[in-house]
Design an enzyme around this catalytic site. Structure first.
Site, PDB file in Angstrom:
ATOM      1  N   ARG A  69      28.086  18.821 -37.868  1.00 22.03           N
ATOM      2  CA  ARG A  69      26.925  18.122 -37.309  1.00 22.03           C
ATOM      3  C   ARG A  69      26.592  16.802 -38.026  1.00 22.03           C
ATOM      4  NH1 ARG A  69      22.319  19.418 -36.657  1.00 22.03           N
ATOM      5  NH2 ARG A  69      22.115  18.924 -34.457  1.00 22.03           N
ATOM      6  N   CYS A  81      40.723  15.721 -45.833  1.00 24.17           N
ATOM      7  CA  CYS A  81      41.367  14.422 -46.047  1.00 24.17           C
ATOM      8  C   CYS A  81      40.942  13.409 -44.994  1.00 24.17           C
ATOM      9  CB  CYS A  81      42.868  14.593 -46.076  1.00 24.17           C
ATOM     10  SG  CYS A  81      43.370  15.414 -47.580  1.00 24.17           S
ATOM     11  N   GLU A  82      39.669  13.235 -44.882  1.00 18.27           N
ATOM     12  CA  GLU A  82      39.038  12.207 -44.054  1.00 18.27           C
ATOM     13  C   GLU A  82      37.661  12.047 -44.662  1.00 18.27           C
ATOM     14  OE1 GLU A  82      39.081  12.249 -39.814  1.00 18.27           O
ATOM     15  OE2 GLU A  82      40.749  13.665 -39.773  1.00 18.27           O
ATOM     16  N   GLY A 115      17.427  23.078 -25.005  1.00 12.91           N
ATOM     17  CA  GLY A 115      17.235  21.774 -25.641  1.00 12.91           C
ATOM     18  C   GLY A 115      15.963  21.631 -26.449  1.00 12.91           C
ATOM     19  N   GLU A 151      17.167  28.229 -21.196  1.00  5.12           N
ATOM     20  CA  GLU A 151      18.391  28.586 -21.941  1.00  5.12           C
ATOM     21  C   GLU A 151      18.358  28.008 -23.351  1.00  5.12           C
ATOM     22  OE1 GLU A 151      21.114  26.466 -19.524  1.00  5.12           O
ATOM     23  OE2 GLU A 151      20.959  27.817 -17.826  1.00  5.12           O
ATOM     24  N   PRO A 152      17.469  28.469 -24.212  1.00  2.26           N
ATOM     25  CA  PRO A 152      17.412  27.904 -25.555  1.00  2.26           C
ATOM     26  C   PRO A 152      18.543  28.415 -26.448  1.00  2.26           C
ATOM     27  CG  PRO A 152      15.786  29.648 -25.315  1.00  2.26           C
ATOM     28  CD  PRO A 152      16.465  29.523 -23.988  1.00  2.26           C
ATOM     29  N   GLY A 153      19.119  27.522 -27.227  1.00  2.00           N
ATOM     30  CA  GLY A 153      20.122  27.906 -28.219  1.00  2.00           C
ATOM     31  C   GLY A 153      19.558  27.631 -29.602  1.00  2.00           C
ATOM     32  N   TYR A 187      27.159  13.908 -35.338  1.00  3.74           N
ATOM     33  CA  TYR A 187      25.912  13.421 -34.706  1.00  3.74           C
ATOM     34  C   TYR A 187      25.025  12.659 -35.680  1.00  3.74           C
ATOM     35  CZ  TYR A 187      27.138  17.483 -31.766  1.00  3.74           C
ATOM     36  OH  TYR A 187      27.791  18.400 -30.995  1.00  3.74           O
TER      37      TYR A 187
HETATM   38  N1  LLP Z   1      22.038  25.085 -21.517  1.00  2.71           N
HETATM   39  C1  LLP Z   1      23.065  24.239 -21.317  1.00  2.71           C
HETATM   40  C2  LLP Z   1      23.600  24.100 -19.980  1.00  2.71           C
HETATM   41  C3  LLP Z   1      23.597  23.504 -22.390  1.00  2.71           C
HETATM   42  O1  LLP Z   1      24.592  22.661 -22.174  1.00  2.71           O
HETATM   43  C4  LLP Z   1      23.057  23.683 -23.683  1.00  2.71           C
HETATM   44  C5  LLP Z   1      23.607  22.958 -24.831  1.00  2.71           C
HETATM   45  C6  LLP Z   1      22.003  24.594 -23.857  1.00  2.71           C
HETATM   46  C7  LLP Z   1      21.506  25.264 -22.745  1.00  2.71           C
HETATM   47  C8  LLP Z   1      21.360  24.863 -25.200  1.00  2.71           C
HETATM   48  O2  LLP Z   1      20.837  23.723 -25.798  1.00  2.71           O
HETATM   49  P1  LLP Z   1      20.013  23.895 -27.156  1.00  2.71           P
HETATM   50  O3  LLP Z   1      18.786  24.706 -26.834  1.00  2.71           O
HETATM   51  O4  LLP Z   1      20.881  24.608 -28.111  1.00  2.71           O
HETATM   52  O5  LLP Z   1      19.691  22.513 -27.595  1.00  2.71           O
HETATM   53  N2  LLP Z   1      26.363  20.732 -30.714  1.00  2.71           N
HETATM   54  C9  LLP Z   1      25.150  19.969 -30.510  1.00  2.71           C
HETATM   55  C10 LLP Z   1      24.331  20.492 -29.372  1.00  2.71           C
HETATM   56  C11 LLP Z   1      25.130  20.576 -28.082  1.00  2.71           C
HETATM   57  C12 LLP Z   1      24.374  21.225 -26.987  1.00  2.71           C
HETATM   58  C13 LLP Z   1      25.264  21.548 -25.837  1.00  2.71           C
HETATM   59  N3  LLP Z   1      24.618  22.193 -24.748  1.00  2.71           N
HETATM   60  C14 LLP Z   1      24.355  19.934 -31.817  1.00  2.71           C
HETATM   61  O6  LLP Z   1      24.791  20.534 -32.797  1.00  2.71           O
HETATM   62  O7  LLP Z   1      23.324  19.274 -31.879  1.00  2.71           O
END
Ligand code: LLP
Length: 400
Positions: free
Chosen positions: A300, A330-331, A222, A261-263, A304
């Site tokens: 996104r 078409c939206e 997050g 757990e960074p994404g 969001y």
């Molecule tokens: N760990 C868990 C359990 C999660 O559910 C998530 C994201 C992450 C780690 C990684 O979060 P991050 O570091 O990427 O913020 N689609 C949305 C974000 C959804 C996140 C879902 N879970 C967007 O595009 O903003």
């Protein structure tokens, strides 16, 4: 920000591979990963890349080569991680709302598992007892994150076992002699304030003593990145200092590992989404620039209200005017309202920045459009890492 691919490079790549196109810069991913490891400099800290943000095998391999672990949110992500060469002990599966059969499959693959419901924990305990140590995902009842759709730790969230059900949790664990080795919380995405993580740890202080086999605390992901130049973003040095201090100053946590757990933090800024302008439409209210994409490729902004910086790659020095950038679905699929951009002409290439995380990954074939191709730039060389769909892909699973 740094490590950006230049408009000239993006232009060249778009000419070579066509549009719509996702382009990722491996150097940026590596830089982001090293920013984290440098900030924490502590061998008790482990990072698991939340691959739901971008699962292309080639991206997984970039992070694997850096020594990063991987966090998965479905059994198929687990299988992709194994395919990319990660060892089971470096794969974490944080499930939510899944059938027990999927947990059994994860167990048979030997990966680390976080269970997020009492129901599945009971089934797990009855089947595996103390033989397979697991983690539990808790709901800390903390509100955090950029917006409600991506807030997961609050007291109405479906995620995790609510901390107020601790007594029941402890009784399930004791009854089945389950070895709980990890406590997991993830409060949301787009978190800019390191204090949120400190608060999360503090919630766990009362809970930790109930789990004598504990080896790690998993604080989820997050970490916020800046989508606008002036956006706030998480300061990872401050995060490291605060989290390490909180862990080390308490007897309960000082010997535990810290997992993250960074994404987005790892891959968002590495990604560019390039589209081409199909149609210009002057109206009394605005000038629409309709591109060869839509929410089927980058959802996104629509889902969001997310802001993505846009640049006109083919007319960067044009006179600035305002455009409403829309898709061809078409939206109503508006990428940006009244955005000042150098004059946009039909045929121009528009790039959306910060599109690496949850861009391609949330794409679909809506309106029977093809999913975009993906290109990786590594050591200055670009290469195709996913082909654009072709018509046969739309028919592939249809039974005639
Ligand atoms: N760990 C868990 C359990 C999660 O559910 C998530 C994201 C992450 C780690 C990684 O979060 P991050 O570091 O990427 O913020 N689609 C949305 C974000 C959804 C996140 C879902 N879970 C967007 O595009 O903003």
């Amino acid at each position: 920000m740094g490590n950006e691919l230049s408009p000239e490079q993006l232009n060249e790549i778009a000419n070579e591979y066509g549009t719509p196109l996702y382009v990722y810069n491996a150097d940026k991913i590596v830089t982001q990963y090293r920013r984290l490891t440098t900030a924490f400099q502590n061998d008790k800290v482990r990072f698991f890349y939340a691959c739901k943000s971008l699962t292309n095998i080639n991206i997984l391999k970039v992070l694997k080569a850096e020594g990063c672990n991987v966090d998965c949110s479905s059994i198929n992500e687990v299988k992709l991680a194994l395919y990319a060469g990660f060892e089971p002990q470096n794969i974490l599966y944080t499930s939510n709302g899944i059938a027990f059969a999927e947990i059994e499959e994860a167990q048979s693959l030997g990966v680390i598992i976080n269970i997020d419901s009492l129901s599945n924990l009971k089934k797990f305990g009855e089947k595996f007892g103390s033989s397979y140590p697991v983690g539990v995902r808790l709901r800390p009842n903390i509100m955090a994150g950029g917006n409600l759709k991506i807030s997961t730790g609050h007291d109405k969230s479906k995620f995790g076992i609510p901390v107020d059900q601790l007594e029941e949790l402890v009784s399930v664990v004791k009854k089945n002699q389950i070895q709980i080795t990890n406590l997991h919380i993830h409060t949301g995405s787009d978190i800019k304030d390191p204090e949120v993580f400190v608060k999360g740890i503090e919630v766990l202080f009362d809970i930790i003593p109930h789990f004598p086999h504990l080896k790690s605390i998993d604080l989820g992901g997050g970490f916020k990145v800046a989508y606008k130049e002036e956006d706030p973003f998480i300061n990872v040095e401050e995060l490291a200092e605060k989290v390490l201090h909180t862990f080390e100053s308490n007897e309960l946590t000082k010997d535990l590992q810290i997992w993250f757990e960074p994404g987005k933090f790892l891959v968002s800024e590495s990604g560019y989404f390039i589209t081409q302008v199909n149609v210009l439409k002057e109206t009394s209210a605005t000038t629409f620039a309709g591109v060869n994409s839509g929410f089927n490729h980058l959802i996104r902004p629509m889902f969001y209200d997310a802001y993505h910086r846009i640049q006109n790659l083919t007319n960067p020095d044009g006179t600035v005017k305002e455009y409403t950038i829309t898709g061809n679905i078409c939206e109503t699929d508006t990428f940006a309202w009244s955005r000042p951009l150098p004059e946009v002409r039909e045929g121009d290439l528009l790039v959306f920045y910060n599109a690496g995380a949850y861009g391609f990954e949330m794409s679909s074939n809506y309106n029977s459009r093809f999913k975009p191709a993906e290109v990786l730039v590594e050591n200055g060389e670009s290469r195709l890492i996913r082909k654009r769909d072709v018509f046969e892909d739309l028919l592939k699973n249809q039974v005639l």
